[in-house]
Enzyme design. Sequence first.
Site, PDB file in Angstrom:
ATOM      1  CE  LYS A  66      47.415   0.147  55.900  1.00  0.00           C
ATOM      2  NZ  LYS A  66      48.500  -0.181  56.811  1.00  0.00           N
ATOM      3  CG  ASP A 102      50.591  -3.346  57.346  1.00  0.00           C
ATOM      4  OD1 ASP A 102      51.494  -3.032  56.554  1.00  0.00           O
ATOM      5  OD2 ASP A 102      49.522  -2.719  57.447  1.00  0.00           O
TER       6      ASP A 102
HETATM    7  P1  NAP Z   1      44.849   4.440  63.922  1.00  0.00           P
HETATM    8  O1  NAP Z   1      43.967   3.335  63.428  1.00  0.00           O
HETATM    9  O2  NAP Z   1      44.415   5.857  63.764  1.00  0.00           O
HETATM   10  O3  NAP Z   1      45.080   4.137  65.512  1.00  0.00           O
HETATM   11  C1  NAP Z   1      45.775   5.052  66.295  1.00  0.00           C
HETATM   12  C2  NAP Z   1      46.076   4.450  67.676  1.00  0.00           C
HETATM   13  O4  NAP Z   1      46.982   5.323  68.355  1.00  0.00           O
HETATM   14  C3  NAP Z   1      44.856   4.297  68.582  1.00  0.00           C
HETATM   15  O5  NAP Z   1      45.008   3.128  69.343  1.00  0.00           O
HETATM   16  C4  NAP Z   1      44.949   5.553  69.470  1.00  0.00           C
HETATM   17  O6  NAP Z   1      44.349   5.377  70.753  1.00  0.00           O
HETATM   18  C5  NAP Z   1      46.444   5.660  69.633  1.00  0.00           C
HETATM   19  N1  NAP Z   1      46.920   7.000  69.980  1.00  0.00           N
HETATM   20  C6  NAP Z   1      46.909   8.108  69.203  1.00  0.00           C
HETATM   21  N2  NAP Z   1      47.495   9.138  69.847  1.00  0.00           N
HETATM   22  C7  NAP Z   1      47.892   8.669  71.061  1.00  0.00           C
HETATM   23  C8  NAP Z   1      48.557   9.253  72.182  1.00  0.00           C
HETATM   24  N3  NAP Z   1      48.939  10.531  72.173  1.00  0.00           N
HETATM   25  N4  NAP Z   1      48.828   8.463  73.248  1.00  0.00           N
HETATM   26  C9  NAP Z   1      48.455   7.160  73.258  1.00  0.00           C
HETATM   27  N5  NAP Z   1      47.795   6.556  72.243  1.00  0.00           N
HETATM   28  C10 NAP Z   1      47.537   7.297  71.150  1.00  0.00           C
HETATM   29  O7  NAP Z   1      46.306   4.377  63.273  1.00  0.00           O
HETATM   30  P2  NAP Z   1      47.022   3.070  62.681  1.00  0.00           P
HETATM   31  O8  NAP Z   1      46.615   2.855  61.261  1.00  0.00           O
HETATM   32  O9  NAP Z   1      46.815   1.962  63.630  1.00  0.00           O
HETATM   33  O10 NAP Z   1      48.575   3.521  62.621  1.00  0.00           O
HETATM   34  C11 NAP Z   1      49.354   3.669  63.810  1.00  0.00           C
HETATM   35  C12 NAP Z   1      50.791   4.004  63.451  1.00  0.00           C
HETATM   36  O11 NAP Z   1      51.435   2.903  62.818  1.00  0.00           O
HETATM   37  C13 NAP Z   1      50.940   5.198  62.490  1.00  0.00           C
HETATM   38  O12 NAP Z   1      51.949   6.046  63.000  1.00  0.00           O
HETATM   39  C14 NAP Z   1      51.394   4.555  61.179  1.00  0.00           C
HETATM   40  O13 NAP Z   1      52.232   5.423  60.437  1.00  0.00           O
HETATM   41  C15 NAP Z   1      52.175   3.343  61.703  1.00  0.00           C
HETATM   42  N6  NAP Z   1      52.266   2.242  60.695  1.00  0.00           N
HETATM   43  C16 NAP Z   1      53.498   1.910  60.224  1.00  0.00           C
HETATM   44  C17 NAP Z   1      53.632   0.876  59.304  1.00  0.00           C
HETATM   45  C18 NAP Z   1      55.008   0.500  58.783  1.00  0.00           C
HETATM   46  O14 NAP Z   1      55.092  -0.200  57.754  1.00  0.00           O
HETATM   47  N7  NAP Z   1      56.072   0.900  59.444  1.00  0.00           N
HETATM   48  C19 NAP Z   1      52.505   0.187  58.852  1.00  0.00           C
HETATM   49  C20 NAP Z   1      51.242   0.531  59.366  1.00  0.00           C
HETATM   50  C21 NAP Z   1      51.137   1.585  60.281  1.00  0.00           C
HETATM   51  P3  NAP Z   1      42.753   5.579  70.986  1.00  0.00           P
HETATM   52  O15 NAP Z   1      42.108   4.289  70.599  1.00  0.00           O
HETATM   53  O16 NAP Z   1      42.659   5.871  72.429  1.00  0.00           O
HETATM   54  O17 NAP Z   1      42.340   6.747  70.111  1.00  0.00           O
END
Ligand code: NAP
Length: 272
Positions: A66, A102
Amino acid sequence: MPDLYAVIGNPVAHSKSPLIHAAFARQTGQDLVYERLLAPKDAFVATANAFRARGGRGLNVTLPFKGEAFRYATRLSERARAAQAVNALKFEGEVIFADNTDGAGLVNDLVRNLGCVISGRRILLLGAGGAARGVIEPLLQQQPAQFVLANRTPDRAQRLAQSFAGRLEAGTYAALAGGRFDLVVNATSASLAGELPPLPPGVFAPGALAYDMMYGKGETPFLAFARGEGAALLADGLGMLVEQAAESFFFWRGLRPDTAPVLQRLRQTNDA
Ligand code: NAP
């Protein structure tokens, strides 16, 4: 020749987007095909260029591209600029239009499908990654009374809040103790690993909605915790997925599909 679209990502085999867009195309009588496009992690631009050379009209972009799609675009929508991430591209001649659908997808799912009122309510957003960034501006536009962002790495949350000119508060999970929220959105990837963000007890106000952006994993640890804490409504991210797809479809085709039957169908196959 039908118009060609695809979702690009790595991995991408699990993506439900081809199913969703095929259903939208049938419903609206649009002649298009929608593929899955697996790009090597170091070859997003080459793969997107090759797709354009085949006559591709547009792409949805998923993990981990992205940010690269944001830099690849030549014309950004306001919400793509705010998110600094792009999940929809449209190719017209040399111009690469880009959008981020999104946030609108989340807000439409919350407001239209789940009947949630955001205006005047207290929101807690968990996570400071790409998904969290993408939904902040559309959530702010709903004018919540309070908007708090919590992240495991607090610096990241602070920087993110600053980039929205302090229109939301940022902090640690521990600092949430004593706070009460009407809507808690889990935008972390913790559910993917079967983990629970370290939420203190008591953050769900009476009548609260707990929303996990994750989908297809059944009741995640976050939703199970929310249930135990007395949240009134639990929701996964399948509705957001379908609603962001509908916004992408509108971006490409200028038509708004009816999302309800598509979401219902996906839920049936998901539960089967
Ligand atoms: P990302 O950029 O990798 O960010 C991950 C985030 O999760 C960071 O803030 C990280 O914290 C935090 N994190 C990871 N493991 C954790 C834990 N055990 N406890 C607390 N915080 C934790 O990922 P992303 O692209 O933002 O995506 C996040 C989620 O949204 C994914 O599961 C994705 O599938 C979902 N999503 C869904 C849709 C939909 O259409 N439904 C659309 C977009 C994304 P740190 O900063 O401390 O590492």
